[in-house]
Design a protein around this motif. Sequence first.
Motif, PDB file in Angstrom:
ATOM      1  N   GLN A  59       0.820  -1.206   0.000  1.00  0.00           N
ATOM      2  CA  GLN A  59       0.000   0.000   0.000  1.00  0.00           C
ATOM      3  C   GLN A  59       0.858   1.261   0.000  1.00  0.00           C
ATOM      4  O   GLN A  59       0.474   2.287  -0.552  1.00  0.00           O
ATOM      5  CB  GLN A  59      -0.936   0.007   1.211  1.00  0.00           C
ATOM      6  CG  GLN A  59      -1.978  -1.093   1.213  1.00  0.00           C
ATOM      7  CD  GLN A  59      -2.693  -1.188   2.545  1.00  0.00           C
ATOM      8  OE1 GLN A  59      -2.258  -1.875   3.464  1.00  0.00           O
ATOM      9  NE2 GLN A  59      -3.784  -0.470   2.678  1.00  0.00           N
ATOM     10  N   ILE A  60       2.010   1.188   0.644  1.00  0.00           N
ATOM     11  CA  ILE A  60       2.884   2.357   0.742  1.00  0.00           C
ATOM     12  C   ILE A  60       3.598   2.630  -0.570  1.00  0.00           C
ATOM     13  O   ILE A  60       3.710   3.789  -1.000  1.00  0.00           O
ATOM     14  CB  ILE A  60       3.919   2.158   1.866  1.00  0.00           C
ATOM     15  CG1 ILE A  60       3.221   2.037   3.221  1.00  0.00           C
ATOM     16  CG2 ILE A  60       4.935   3.304   1.890  1.00  0.00           C
ATOM     17  CD1 ILE A  60       4.141   1.578   4.340  1.00  0.00           C
ATOM     18  N   GLY A  61       4.080   1.555  -1.253  1.00  0.00           N
ATOM     19  CA  GLY A  61       5.017   1.801  -2.323  1.00  0.00           C
ATOM     20  C   GLY A  61       4.719   1.273  -3.699  1.00  0.00           C
ATOM     21  O   GLY A  61       5.328   1.719  -4.673  1.00  0.00           O
ATOM     22  N   ASP A  62       3.790   0.311  -3.851  1.00  0.00           N
ATOM     23  CA  ASP A  62       3.635  -0.325  -5.156  1.00  0.00           C
ATOM     24  C   ASP A  62       3.136   0.626  -6.237  1.00  0.00           C
ATOM     25  O   ASP A  62       3.537   0.520  -7.391  1.00  0.00           O
ATOM     26  CB  ASP A  62       2.685  -1.523  -5.052  1.00  0.00           C
ATOM     27  CG  ASP A  62       3.376  -2.737  -4.464  1.00  0.00           C
ATOM     28  OD1 ASP A  62       4.576  -2.636  -4.130  1.00  0.00           O
ATOM     29  OD2 ASP A  62       2.721  -3.786  -4.323  1.00  0.00           O
ATOM     30  N   THR A  63       2.240   1.535  -5.884  1.00  0.00           N
ATOM     31  CA  THR A  63       1.666   2.434  -6.899  1.00  0.00           C
ATOM     32  C   THR A  63       1.706   3.888  -6.445  1.00  0.00           C
ATOM     33  O   THR A  63       0.831   4.680  -6.784  1.00  0.00           O
ATOM     34  CB  THR A  63       0.218   2.037  -7.217  1.00  0.00           C
ATOM     35  OG1 THR A  63      -0.574   2.114  -6.019  1.00  0.00           O
ATOM     36  CG2 THR A  63       0.140   0.630  -7.773  1.00  0.00           C
ATOM     37  N   LEU A 132       9.879   6.554   3.393  1.00  0.00           N
ATOM     38  CA  LEU A 132       8.847   5.676   2.853  1.00  0.00           C
ATOM     39  C   LEU A 132       9.414   4.658   1.874  1.00  0.00           C
ATOM     40  O   LEU A 132       8.790   3.618   1.633  1.00  0.00           O
ATOM     41  CB  LEU A 132       7.771   6.512   2.164  1.00  0.00           C
ATOM     42  CG  LEU A 132       7.045   7.513   3.068  1.00  0.00           C
ATOM     43  CD1 LEU A 132       6.114   8.394   2.249  1.00  0.00           C
ATOM     44  CD2 LEU A 132       6.252   6.794   4.154  1.00  0.00           C
ATOM     45  N   ASP A 133      10.580   4.922   1.301  1.00  0.00           N
ATOM     46  CA  ASP A 133      11.166   3.993   0.341  1.00  0.00           C
ATOM     47  C   ASP A 133      11.516   2.659   0.986  1.00  0.00           C
ATOM     48  O   ASP A 133      11.437   1.614   0.339  1.00  0.00           O
ATOM     49  CB  ASP A 133      12.413   4.606  -0.297  1.00  0.00           C
ATOM     50  CG  ASP A 133      12.089   5.802  -1.164  1.00  0.00           C
ATOM     51  OD1 ASP A 133      11.218   5.672  -2.045  1.00  0.00           O
ATOM     52  OD2 ASP A 133      12.685   6.876  -0.945  1.00  0.00           O
ATOM     53  N   MET A 134      11.913   2.687   2.252  1.00  0.00           N
ATOM     54  CA  MET A 134      12.323   1.471   2.940  1.00  0.00           C
ATOM     55  C   MET A 134      11.251   0.957   3.915  1.00  0.00           C
ATOM     56  O   MET A 134      11.508   0.042   4.692  1.00  0.00           O
ATOM     57  CB  MET A 134      13.621   1.728   3.724  1.00  0.00           C
ATOM     58  CG  MET A 134      14.812   2.091   2.855  1.00  0.00           C
ATOM     59  SD  MET A 134      15.337   0.721   1.774  1.00  0.00           S
ATOM     60  CE  MET A 134      14.527   1.140   0.239  1.00  0.00           C
ATOM     61  N   ALA A 135      10.056   1.537   3.862  1.00  0.00           N
ATOM     62  CA  ALA A 135       9.021   1.192   4.842  1.00  0.00           C
ATOM     63  C   ALA A 135       8.481  -0.216   4.616  1.00  0.00           C
ATOM     64  O   ALA A 135       8.144  -0.596   3.492  1.00  0.00           O
ATOM     65  CB  ALA A 135       7.891   2.202   4.772  1.00  0.00           C
ATOM     66  N   GLU A 136       8.394  -0.972   5.691  1.00  0.00           N
ATOM     67  CA  GLU A 136       7.751  -2.287   5.663  1.00  0.00           C
ATOM     68  C   GLU A 136       6.273  -2.166   6.009  1.00  0.00           C
ATOM     69  O   GLU A 136       5.417  -2.836   5.429  1.00  0.00           O
ATOM     70  CB  GLU A 136       8.432  -3.233   6.650  1.00  0.00           C
ATOM     71  CG  GLU A 136       7.805  -4.618   6.715  1.00  0.00           C
ATOM     72  CD  GLU A 136       8.422  -5.471   7.799  1.00  0.00           C
ATOM     73  OE1 GLU A 136       9.056  -6.486   7.446  1.00  0.00           O
ATOM     74  OE2 GLU A 136       8.278  -5.120   8.990  1.00  0.00           O
ATOM     75  N   ARG A 137       5.965  -1.257   6.948  1.00  0.00           N
ATOM     76  CA  ARG A 137       4.572  -1.038   7.338  1.00  0.00           C
ATOM     77  C   ARG A 137       4.481   0.237   8.157  1.00  0.00           C
ATOM     78  O   ARG A 137       5.481   0.753   8.662  1.00  0.00           O
ATOM     79  CB  ARG A 137       4.023  -2.211   8.146  1.00  0.00           C
ATOM     80  CG  ARG A 137       4.604  -2.339   9.546  1.00  0.00           C
ATOM     81  CD  ARG A 137       4.126  -3.592  10.252  1.00  0.00           C
ATOM     82  NE  ARG A 137       4.469  -3.634  11.662  1.00  0.00           N
ATOM     83  CZ  ARG A 137       5.659  -3.985  12.150  1.00  0.00           C
ATOM     84  NH1 ARG A 137       6.643  -4.311  11.312  1.00  0.00           N
ATOM     85  NH2 ARG A 137       5.871  -3.997  13.449  1.00  0.00           N
TER      86      ARG A 137
END
Length: 704
Positions: A59-63, A132-137
């Motif tokens: 949700q954070i990074g795919d799109t 946010l680039d390295m965020a897991e959750r």
Amino acid sequence: MKQHVFRWNAIAAACACWPLAAAADEVRGPMSVVVVSATRAEHASFDLPASIDVVDASQIGDTQPRVNASEALAAVPGLVARDRQNYAQDLQISSRGFGARSAFGVRGVRLVADGIPATMPDGQGQAATFNLDMAERIEVLRGPFSALYGNHSGGVVQLFTRDPKGPPSIETSFAAGSDGLRKTDVNAEGRSGGIGYLLDASRFDTDGYRDHSAATRDQAYAKLSLEPSATSRLVLTASGLRQDDTQDPLGVTWATYQRDPRAGEIDGTDPQTPKRTLAERYDTRKSIDHKQAGLSWESRFGPDRLQVTAWGGNRRVIQYQSFSRAFQAPASHSGGVIDFDRDFYGIDANWRAVRELAGGTLRATVGLELARSSDARQGFENFLGDSFGVKGRLRRDEENEVTGTDPYLQLEWERGKWVFTGGLRHSRVKFDVKDGFLANGDDSGSVVYRHTTPLAGVLYRLTPTLNVYASAARGFEAPTLNEVFYSGSGGGFNFGLEPAVGTHLEAGLKAMPAPGVRVNAALFQVRTRDELVVDSASGGRTSYRNASATLRQGGELSLDAEFGAGWNARLALSALKAVYDEGFGAVPEGSRLPGIPKTSLYGEFGWKEAAGRFGAALETVANSRVFAEDTNTATPAPGYAIVNARVQASQQFGGWRLRQFARLNNLFDRGYIGSVIVGDTNRRFYEAAPGRNWILGASARYQF
């Protein structure tokens, strides 16, 4: 008419999610989510008597371009995260109405990254420091449980970066979009022999949607994890954020917004160039240089655990503001240029013990958090001779120190179908001011704020797939350093401000009515006394006062579902009545608290191919109208609803993994106000959001 548009779009989004009920027999299985924010240890969120949501890495990074936390937080009920289209002032984040009146940055909501506070000891935080680039959750905690994080914890937003794993890999990504948006990121990670590393660097550029809103942001992050033994772990982190001369477009009046949403406010005091804006005349801008490092040590002794987290850093800011030259004369004025150099550091140590007691399991955590920040702060006039937007004469010179001392205790006893939770935290916040500019008198002084926060909660498992719970707590918000800078009488520091104290109540249920379907619902109430509000604002200075009692009552509903053939749906609905329970000054009883929508909705309906190679979704984001000041007499920002569309794809070729995405935001090109500046005396409340805009992104990862 605009209210009807809001309602119909909201209904459409809800209807888009409705097919999940009919497809319940086809769902894949129950969704299990583990969190740590509420209890400081791994725990299934389904079994906690608290409102807590998790936004995962996809949700954070795919799109998304991974620039603002607001990109990912829109789907969390009870939380409002607004992108102000102003990178000089950061996001506006509020939780159940707490934090909505912040003029810049985040206050009223505690920010944490990898266990390290992104909120200073006085309660002011910066979401821009999140990587946010390295965020897991991201875990979002709301309601009574958040009060256990102490001062300014009307909610807790906690980011966790991913743990380095696997063979060495390197990845690069690029995104581009409307208004000159560009984002480039490069990262590397790997793990071998109990040592893992994670490195990341990125640059973001934008020309800005609004006039005079261009920005460049450079971020870097490093993480090193070590396992000295089978029962211990050490994690070292370091990060940096740099923004040079980030333009500040300022807010605008209602008339200016209607004329041109992108335009800045015209400077009516400038007869030589009558069409020049205030932002242009004073070249309003902000430069930020933020660096910090931290370590976390964890040792396990059977079921027990010792955890120690320490951090330190430096934040350097210089900001050029705008105001009329008529206000430059008084010697008491601090000037239109803010210049401070802040050192901050702290430590949080806690011990968790697990014991069998009275036929059940007792989990106890006892800890101590210490934090301190020290500012060398100066203020200057923002003109020199006939030139504006330059550093002029010194008007302020002081040392500010804020220290926080917080011992805490949390207990959880579980037996059969019952889970009982209790907690206690004592917060002590001290401000010390040493004034070195004595032309307007000596404003040196100090003040101490103290409060003890109790928490009680209970959860009962009605069935294996249905839990009900209730919880209660007392929380508080001390004034931030910026809120004590001035007193309404025109004097110096306002050490007479009292902290706002609130009583939080919540009841809710958590259910998995069918495989792959999860529902959370909560009702809550918060009564607060001594709410902090704007007292006066003129000539670039704002003072605050304690207002009357306030009341927040509302409900939240979230629904997540996965069903056959890759289809999925998500719904987050919030309703909040936030009013002054007593009148004060010109504000009548029953007036709505500014900056807080009465209803908010997020709806999503999507599809993802079983192997994850392709996906698409439609999103709806809707908010009701928002008042901009306490009397509710100024034109409120109208309600709105927008629709976003996204598609994504991925491919695997040997060691290479490629990903692409495309987004079209505000599909129907709705014009709306994205955020308001609460209580602006010049009535420049409004900050416009973009119309239809696009983003394209691609990444390539190679694993050796």
